[in-house]
Design a protein around this motif. Structure first.
Motif, PDB file in Angstrom:
ATOM      1  N   THR A 463      58.952 -33.820  20.303  1.00  0.00           N
ATOM      2  CA  THR A 463      59.715 -34.842  19.597  1.00  0.00           C
ATOM      3  C   THR A 463      59.073 -35.080  18.244  1.00  0.00           C
ATOM      4  O   THR A 463      57.885 -35.422  18.174  1.00  0.00           O
ATOM      5  CB  THR A 463      59.758 -36.165  20.381  1.00  0.00           C
ATOM      6  N   LEU A 464      59.831 -34.853  17.173  1.00  0.00           N
ATOM      7  CA  LEU A 464      59.444 -35.297  15.846  1.00  0.00           C
ATOM      8  C   LEU A 464      60.222 -36.570  15.604  1.00  0.00           C
ATOM      9  O   LEU A 464      61.458 -36.528  15.491  1.00  0.00           O
ATOM     10  CB  LEU A 464      59.778 -34.256  14.780  1.00  0.00           C
ATOM     11  N   LYS A 465      59.544 -37.703  15.597  1.00  0.00           N
ATOM     12  CA  LYS A 465      60.209 -39.009  15.582  1.00  0.00           C
ATOM     13  C   LYS A 465      61.363 -39.025  14.590  1.00  0.00           C
ATOM     14  O   LYS A 465      61.173 -38.751  13.400  1.00  0.00           O
ATOM     15  CB  LYS A 465      59.203 -40.099  15.230  1.00  0.00           C
ATOM     16  N   PRO A 466      62.591 -39.314  15.079  1.00  0.00           N
ATOM     17  CA  PRO A 466      63.748 -39.344  14.176  1.00  0.00           C
ATOM     18  C   PRO A 466      63.539 -40.315  13.022  1.00  0.00           C
ATOM     19  O   PRO A 466      63.198 -41.481  13.227  1.00  0.00           O
ATOM     20  CB  PRO A 466      64.893 -39.799  15.088  1.00  0.00           C
ATOM     21  N   ASP A 467      63.747 -39.805  11.822  1.00  0.00           N
ATOM     22  CA  ASP A 467      63.514 -40.596  10.625  1.00  0.00           C
ATOM     23  C   ASP A 467      64.327 -39.982   9.496  1.00  0.00           C
ATOM     24  O   ASP A 467      64.439 -38.753   9.406  1.00  0.00           O
ATOM     25  CB  ASP A 467      62.024 -40.606  10.273  1.00  0.00           C
ATOM     26  N   ALA A 468      64.852 -40.813   8.620  1.00  0.00           N
ATOM     27  CA  ALA A 468      65.671 -40.311   7.513  1.00  0.00           C
ATOM     28  C   ALA A 468      64.827 -39.784   6.357  1.00  0.00           C
ATOM     29  O   ALA A 468      65.331 -39.039   5.520  1.00  0.00           O
ATOM     30  CB  ALA A 468      66.600 -41.409   7.007  1.00  0.00           C
ATOM     31  N   SER A 469      63.544 -40.161   6.301  1.00  0.00           N
ATOM     32  CA  SER A 469      62.724 -39.772   5.158  1.00  0.00           C
ATOM     33  C   SER A 469      61.501 -38.954   5.557  1.00  0.00           C
ATOM     34  O   SER A 469      61.252 -37.879   5.007  1.00  0.00           O
ATOM     35  CB  SER A 469      62.291 -41.016   4.379  1.00  0.00           C
ATOM     36  N   ASP A 470      60.717 -39.449   6.542  1.00  0.00           N
ATOM     37  CA  ASP A 470      59.507 -38.732   6.960  1.00  0.00           C
ATOM     38  C   ASP A 470      59.798 -37.851   8.169  1.00  0.00           C
ATOM     39  O   ASP A 470      60.911 -37.775   8.656  1.00  0.00           O
ATOM     40  CB  ASP A 470      58.401 -39.732   7.292  1.00  0.00           C
ATOM     41  N   ASN A 471      58.739 -37.200   8.660  1.00  0.00           N
ATOM     42  CA  ASN A 471      58.804 -36.354   9.857  1.00  0.00           C
ATOM     43  C   ASN A 471      59.798 -35.202   9.714  1.00  0.00           C
ATOM     44  O   ASN A 471      60.440 -34.786  10.669  1.00  0.00           O
ATOM     45  CB  ASN A 471      59.176 -37.191  11.094  1.00  0.00           C
ATOM     46  N   ARG A 472      59.944 -34.688   8.532  1.00  0.00           N
ATOM     47  CA  ARG A 472      60.835 -33.556   8.309  1.00  0.00           C
ATOM     48  C   ARG A 472      60.151 -32.246   8.704  1.00  0.00           C
ATOM     49  O   ARG A 472      58.938 -32.156   8.805  1.00  0.00           O
ATOM     50  CB  ARG A 472      61.232 -33.449   6.836  1.00  0.00           C
ATOM     51  N   ILE A 473      60.979 -31.235   8.878  1.00  0.00           N
ATOM     52  CA  ILE A 473      60.489 -29.861   8.933  1.00  0.00           C
ATOM     53  C   ILE A 473      60.868 -29.232   7.605  1.00  0.00           C
ATOM     54  O   ILE A 473      62.061 -29.103   7.287  1.00  0.00           O
ATOM     55  CB  ILE A 473      61.110 -29.076  10.099  1.00  0.00           C
ATOM     56  N   ILE A 483      64.017 -23.986  17.474  1.00  0.00           N
ATOM     57  CA  ILE A 483      63.905 -25.329  18.038  1.00  0.00           C
ATOM     58  C   ILE A 483      64.576 -25.313  19.400  1.00  0.00           C
ATOM     59  O   ILE A 483      65.771 -25.039  19.504  1.00  0.00           O
ATOM     60  CB  ILE A 483      64.560 -26.373  17.116  1.00  0.00           C
ATOM     61  N   GLU A 484      63.804 -25.633  20.444  1.00  0.00           N
ATOM     62  CA  GLU A 484      64.327 -25.526  21.807  1.00  0.00           C
ATOM     63  C   GLU A 484      63.865 -26.719  22.636  1.00  0.00           C
ATOM     64  O   GLU A 484      62.680 -27.058  22.650  1.00  0.00           O
ATOM     65  CB  GLU A 484      63.849 -24.222  22.443  1.00  0.00           C
ATOM     66  N   ASN A 485      64.817 -27.372  23.318  1.00  0.00           N
ATOM     67  CA  ASN A 485      64.520 -28.539  24.155  1.00  0.00           C
ATOM     68  C   ASN A 485      63.706 -29.574  23.390  1.00  0.00           C
ATOM     69  O   ASN A 485      62.732 -30.131  23.901  1.00  0.00           O
ATOM     70  CB  ASN A 485      63.774 -28.125  25.423  1.00  0.00           C
ATOM     71  N   ALA A 486      64.115 -29.840  22.166  1.00  0.00           N
ATOM     72  CA  ALA A 486      63.337 -30.707  21.286  1.00  0.00           C
ATOM     73  C   ALA A 486      64.229 -31.753  20.624  1.00  0.00           C
ATOM     74  O   ALA A 486      65.457 -31.621  20.586  1.00  0.00           O
ATOM     75  CB  ALA A 486      62.613 -29.879  20.225  1.00  0.00           C
ATOM     76  N   ILE A 487      63.578 -32.787  20.106  1.00  0.00           N
ATOM     77  CA  ILE A 487      64.228 -33.803  19.288  1.00  0.00           C
ATOM     78  C   ILE A 487      63.529 -33.780  17.935  1.00  0.00           C
ATOM     79  O   ILE A 487      62.310 -33.973  17.862  1.00  0.00           O
ATOM     80  CB  ILE A 487      64.101 -35.197  19.930  1.00  0.00           C
ATOM     81  N   VAL A 488      64.281 -33.528  16.874  1.00  0.00           N
ATOM     82  CA  VAL A 488      63.670 -33.409  15.552  1.00  0.00           C
ATOM     83  C   VAL A 488      64.456 -34.229  14.543  1.00  0.00           C
ATOM     84  O   VAL A 488      65.610 -34.615  14.769  1.00  0.00           O
ATOM     85  CB  VAL A 488      63.596 -31.938  15.082  1.00  0.00           C
ATOM     86  N   ALA A 489      63.806 -34.501  13.410  1.00  0.00           N
ATOM     87  CA  ALA A 489      64.463 -35.179  12.303  1.00  0.00           C
ATOM     88  C   ALA A 489      64.982 -34.122  11.321  1.00  0.00           C
ATOM     89  O   ALA A 489      65.271 -32.992  11.703  1.00  0.00           O
ATOM     90  CB  ALA A 489      63.494 -36.148  11.644  1.00  0.00           C
ATOM     91  N   ARG A 490      65.067 -34.468  10.085  1.00  0.00           N
ATOM     92  CA  ARG A 490      65.694 -33.605   9.070  1.00  0.00           C
ATOM     93  C   ARG A 490      64.982 -32.265   8.927  1.00  0.00           C
ATOM     94  O   ARG A 490      63.751 -32.178   9.051  1.00  0.00           O
ATOM     95  CB  ARG A 490      65.712 -34.333   7.726  1.00  0.00           C
ATOM     96  N   ILE A 491      65.769 -31.231   8.647  1.00  0.00           N
ATOM     97  CA  ILE A 491      65.246 -29.889   8.385  1.00  0.00           C
ATOM     98  C   ILE A 491      65.623 -29.508   6.958  1.00  0.00           C
ATOM     99  O   ILE A 491      66.810 -29.431   6.618  1.00  0.00           O
ATOM    100  CB  ILE A 491      65.821 -28.854   9.373  1.00  0.00           C
TER     101      ILE A 491
END
Length: 662
Positions: A463-473, A483-491
């Motif tokens: 899990t990359l904490k959902p966020d509109a600005s940080d925690n991007r890939i 990305i598999e079985n994951a929760i991610v924010a912006r790419i």
């Protein structure tokens, strides 16, 4: 095996064995005749194994999967619709069919069937027992009182749930339509799709000196009861058999059953200071910003509905020098985003393993970066494995050589947290790969540096904490991002980078924000299967998208290649050809829209489709399952199979309705 090489070889006359050994020039070679017998022994071993399996195939407990339908046919077992889930098998149903038939029509067997067919927790309610009726004086039912006792707080806590025991007046609507319940022939089957998952020895998030959240990212999350389900049902399910979110009053009255070592909840300060039950109180911390909510001295207040805790002033000294460690259960629909569930099928099998742990004498290193530095200096592929579920606040950097692969993973049944203050940078030589498996990540971006020769970055069960600005890939090179079985924010993509998303969620909190995007001429190639995307998508091309939900506009630059099938996306999206996608017209787009139970990360029903969603969502996939991230729950098939079984095992004249309790 009974006939191994040596045993077969000893059956030869000694003269032949002596002459055979004389033909060997090298001590490490087998004599010619013995080499021949080694081949024969392998073939005999295969025959022996096959014969043993053929014997085992006569019994349902030990037979191969292919033999199950044939054994079932011998006893008249009615096969159900296939579910392409490796965890699902009809073995238990076939094995128990005769026993089920002996108990046909009883409530316990209906409950057992519901569990076996769906693999979900279930309970059964007879509604004729809850009808408010005029009582016959020769056959009184003292528990059947039409007017509820307002002093019975526990009975009132369960109003509107499957455990509601307050009688109602008759409802003549059909229960199979899920409209009416309270009638003489009606039986309700309640299914619990949300399951309870454990989090052990996790570091609680500190909001300030005395306020903490159970969740390590500082978000609100309900605490759950871990179900104590029976293997063979001899009594109908009660709340403690189910994965139920705790209510404040219920937890307060039954705290002894749920708090303590080996139970649902435990709080520890530092390495060995367990908070005692006598030091706890249950309260409402929804307004904990108000100074008036400060707990009394010497007490800790827990709010199980929000997953919050607040310490009294007497704990200030201990809290200033120690972390708060917690054990608790949380609710989730599926094994996604990292957690203490089995992930061994996704592990690499590199021989070199370097371990990390904050527990003394448990790991090779106490910091993740130190372990990464150790494996980077070696030319061979390696694994950095974190052995606990603590929080690691450090800034990470990975730099690999040519052809080198590193897997940074949490150990089986562990879920540590990585917190960064600067970007987690990744760089590698040609044909190098990085895999991140089993972590909760927060604080900054995962940054693949510009023009790196890295081949692939895989983010699995994270899990990359959902966020509109940080925690991007952030991709700075044309790599393959998996990305598999994951929760991610912006790419943030790169030109001709390949992005593969499967059984995952991309969430940027606001559907007007960019979920997968890039600057001009930096667009990627996208492939998606069974995913839900909250936010706009802007890519160069699509190879294949299936069983996906896009909440916002999808823009594809190259329209001559690729296909989107069995998916939902806004009608004005610019994409290659579509097959069985919705909406099909602008008018349909006004009424066919996804309806989620919640889009807030931490909610147990995170991105779960509402049962009132259109059929296009609930049964719109290529295999008639639901589209989106929870496709592999196979909810429509399980419900259909359950209804088939209920027709076979219900008593004559009874009607059943299937309801989702969660």
């Amino acid at each position: 095996m009974n006939f191994d090489l040596e045993k077969l070889y000893q059956l030869l006359p000694a003269i032949y064995r002596i002459k055979d050994s004389e033909l060997v020039d090298n001590d490490h070679e087998l004599p010619p005749l013995k080499a021949l017998f080694s081949i024969l022994s392998e073939e005999i071993g295969m025959l022996e194994e096959n014969m043993d399996q053929l014997y085992d195939d006569q019994f349902i407990e030990t037979c191969s999967e292919w033999a199950i339908p044939y054994i079932g046919d011998l006893i008249g077992f009615q096969p159900l619709a296939p579910i392409h889930d490796p965890k699902y098998t009809s073995r238990s149903e076939v094995a128990n069919t005769i026993g089920y038939r002996r108990r046909k029509g009883t409530l316990s067997i209906l409950e057992q069937l519901a569990r076996d067919v769906t693999n979900w927790d279930a309970n059964v309610v007879e509604y004729f027992r809850l009808l408010a009726t005029t009582q016959y004086l020769n056959h009184l039912r003292p528990n059947n009182i039409a007017v509820p006792n307002l002093k019975n707080w526990e009975q009132l806590e369960y109003v509107g749930t499957p455990f509601d025991t307050i009688p109602r007046s008759a409802d003549l609507r059909n229960i199979s339509s899920e409209r009416g319940k309270y009638n003489i022939p009606n039986i309700g089957i309640f299914l619990w799709r949300i399951q309870a998952f454990s989090r052990t020895k996790s570091v609680a998030f500190q909001v300030d000196g005395s306020r903490y959240t159970f969740h390590p990212l500082g978000i609100n999350t309900s605490l759950y009861n871990f179900p104590n389900a029976e293997i063979t049902i001899t009594e109908l399910a009660r709340p403690y058999h189910m994965p139920v979110a705790f209510k404040r009053r219920l937890l307060k009255e039954h705290l002894n059953s749920h708090y303590g070592q080996g139970k649902d909840i435990l709080i520890r300060i530092g390495p060995d200071r367990n908070i005692l039950e006598s030091e706890l109180c249950i309260g409402d911390l929804s307004t904990w910003d108000d100074p008036a909510t400060s707990p009394p001295a010497g007490l800790v207040v827990i709010d199980p509905e929000l997953g919050r805790m607040m310490f009294g002033a007497d704990f200030a000294t201990e809290l200033s020098i120690n972390d708060v460690i917690v054990w608790y259960k949380y609710g989730s629909l599926q094994e996604i985003g990292g957690g203490e569930y089995s992930r061994t099928s996704s592990f690499s099998n590199f021989e070199t393993i370097v371990t990390v742990s904050k527990d003394v004498d448990l790991g090779d290193f106490s910091t993740v970066q130190a372990a990464i530095n150790a494996v980077q200096s070696q030319p061979n592929n390696a694994i950095v494995e974190v052995l606990d579920s603590y929080t690691y606040e450090e800034n990470l950097q990975i730099l690999l050589g040519v052809g080198q692969s590193v897997e940074l993973r949490a150990a089986e049944n562990k879920c540590p947290v990585l917190k960064f203050s600067t970007d987690f940078t990744i760089e590698g030589g040609a044909l190098s790969e990085v895999t991140i498996n089993g972590f909760i990540i927060d604080g900054a971006n995962i940054d693949v540096l510009n023009n790196t020769a890295l081949e692939r970055l895989s983010i699995v069960h994270c899990t990359l904490k959902p966020d509109a600005s940080d925690n991007r890939i952030v991709l700075g090179a044309a790599i393959t991002l998996n990305i598999e079985n994951a929760i991610v924010a912006r790419i943030d993509t790169f030109e001709n980078a390949s992005i593969i998303i499967e059984n995952s969620i991309v969430d940027v909190l606001n559907k007007e924000e960019k979920a997968i995007s890039a600057s001009e001429d930096q667009r990627a190639i996208l492939k998606i299967k069974n995913a839900t995307i909250l936010g706009e998508v802007d890519v160069k091309s699509i190879s294949l998208v299936e069983n996906a939900i896009f909440t916002s506009l999808v823009t594809v630059q190259v329209l001559q290649t690729g296909c989107i099938r069995y998916s939902y996306l806004p009608f004005n999206s610019i994409t290659p050809r579509k097959y069985q996608c919705y909406p099909k017209t602008a008018e349909e787009g006004l009424v066919i829209v996804p309806d989620f139970m919640s889009t807030i990360y931490g909610n147990p029903a995170y991105f779960q489709l509402s049962k009132w969603c259109k059929t296009e969502f609930l049964m719109g996939a290529d295999d008639v399952s639901e589209i989106g991230v929870y496709h592999n729950l196979f909810q429509p098939q399980k419900e259909s199979n359950l209804r088939i079984r209920l027709n076979e095992y219900l008593r004559f004249g009874m009607e059943a309705g299937v309801f989702y309790a969660s």
